[in-house]
Enzyme design. Sequence first.
Site, PDB file in Angstrom:
ATOM      1  N   VAL A 174      -3.330   1.366  -3.326  1.00 55.85           N
ATOM      2  CA  VAL A 174      -3.817   1.523  -1.948  1.00 55.85           C
ATOM      3  C   VAL A 174      -2.661   1.455  -0.951  1.00 55.85           C
ATOM      4  CG1 VAL A 174      -6.218   0.841  -2.271  1.00 55.85           C
ATOM      5  CG2 VAL A 174      -4.474  -0.936  -1.988  1.00 55.85           C
ATOM      6  N   CYS A 175      -1.471   1.725  -1.464  1.00 63.19           N
ATOM      7  CA  CYS A 175      -0.261   1.670  -0.645  1.00 63.19           C
ATOM      8  C   CYS A 175       0.034   3.043  -0.040  1.00 63.19           C
ATOM      9  CB  CYS A 175       0.884   1.269  -1.560  1.00 63.19           C
ATOM     10  SG  CYS A 175       2.458   1.625  -0.841  1.00 63.19           S
ATOM     11  N   ILE A 176       0.443   3.043   1.226  1.00 57.94           N
ATOM     12  CA  ILE A 176       0.890   4.310   1.822  1.00 57.94           C
ATOM     13  C   ILE A 176       2.296   4.160   2.403  1.00 57.94           C
ATOM     14  CG2 ILE A 176      -1.414   5.272   2.241  1.00 57.94           C
ATOM     15  CD1 ILE A 176      -1.195   4.267   5.144  1.00 57.94           C
TER      16      ILE A 176
END
Length: 326
Positions: A174-176
């Site tokens: 869920v990392c951007i």
Amino acid sequence: MENVFDYEDIQLIPSKCIVSSRSECDTSVSLGKHTFNLPVVPANMQTIVDESLARKLAENNYFYVMHRFEPEKRLDFVREMKKAGLISSISVGIKDEEYDFLDTLKKENMVPDYMTIDIAHGHSDAVLNMLRYIKKELPETFVIAGNVGTPEAVRELENAGADATKVGIGPGKVCITKMKTGFGTGGWQLAAVRWCSKAATKPVIADGGIRTHGDIAKSIRFGASMVMVGSLFAGHEESPGDTKEVDGTLYKEYFGSASEFQKGEKKNVEGKKIVVEHKGNIKDTLTEMEQDLQSAISYAGGRDIEGLRHVDYVIVKNSIFNGDRI
Ligand SMILES: NC(=O)C1=CN([C@@H]2O[C@H](COP(=O)(O)OP(=O)(O)OC[C@H]3O[C@@H](n4cnc5c(N)ncnc54)[C@H](OP(=O)(O)O)[C@@H]3O)[C@@H](O)[C@H]2O)C=CC1
Ligand SMILES: Nc1nc2c(ncn2[C@@H]2O[C@H](COP(=O)(O)O)[C@@H](O)[C@H]2O)c(=O)[nH]1
């Protein structure tokens, strides 16, 4: 750096088996003064762990790290865990109020067994100062510091007193961060784990990007002592976070600790929210992880985690799935 690769680019090569059953293989690992069933810890995120799951994990001899997003609950949590004779393991940030919290822990004689300094960019003076303060005021605590992605950072944190470092900037589901900043270890996390582990003299925790149980064995092969896992633990019955039903299928939410959802504002957002299909009981996942790791150890020709550390491997760029999906 040359020769970068990620989990899906690597295959470990089998060695002659020396056990008569996979059940003989020992997946336990020591971290600090304690030994745990698996070299795996659920991520210290609000949709992955809460007090109730932390207690359940500790009771069943799994390592856990409680998150830091309800700071006011931490003192009572440590007190309760100590009262129950269970390990206490919490997270801290680096803001001024965290120093007051450490003073309170000391005054109340509630020193946690483990503390994780949980900051996006762990190679910073703010983290080094916090680390030194913990080591001075609460020297009995085992301190995990992170997150970092370079050998320089590992060395500097270890020199400041870190008992373990956590490696991984941007490989999370869920990392951007990689899209928003252009930085990180996303896409080459396993090579970064190797790079950092070579510099480390203390345990390294590989954090983020684990997509299959085989990635746990690969992390250990490339130098990790333990792995931190978010998405694979999301969506269980015990996972905190809302459950939703869509067309008869149950889903649970999983959001980044730097998401707008977690922060409550659109400032320095580096995470997103997704939903994952409901996966049932976490106990079944832990059992399957253990069995898969036992099997990996047997393929390595070993009897325990150490057996994985020196197996040969090949780099097969982006091809191990051969079109398959789990
Ligand atoms: N592993 C990963 O790849 C990442 C993980 N996260 C997770 O998200 C959560 C929030 O992280 P974080 O933003 O660090 O925590 P906080 O929002 O609590 O920030 C902690 C402090 O560090 C400062 N800070 C944070 N990032 C930087 C930076 N790049 N440069 C200078 N100062 C910085 C912040 O100041 P200010 O906000 O004013 O800059 C703040 O004072 C944590 O749980 C973290 O683990 C977040 C991003 C990446
Ligand atoms: N860049 C961001 N990374 C984040 C955020 N919240 C958590 N994390 C990191 O991800 C791992 C879990 O990764 P997974 O691949 O197993 O799902 C977690 O431990 C953190 O290090 C975020 O908002 N942004």
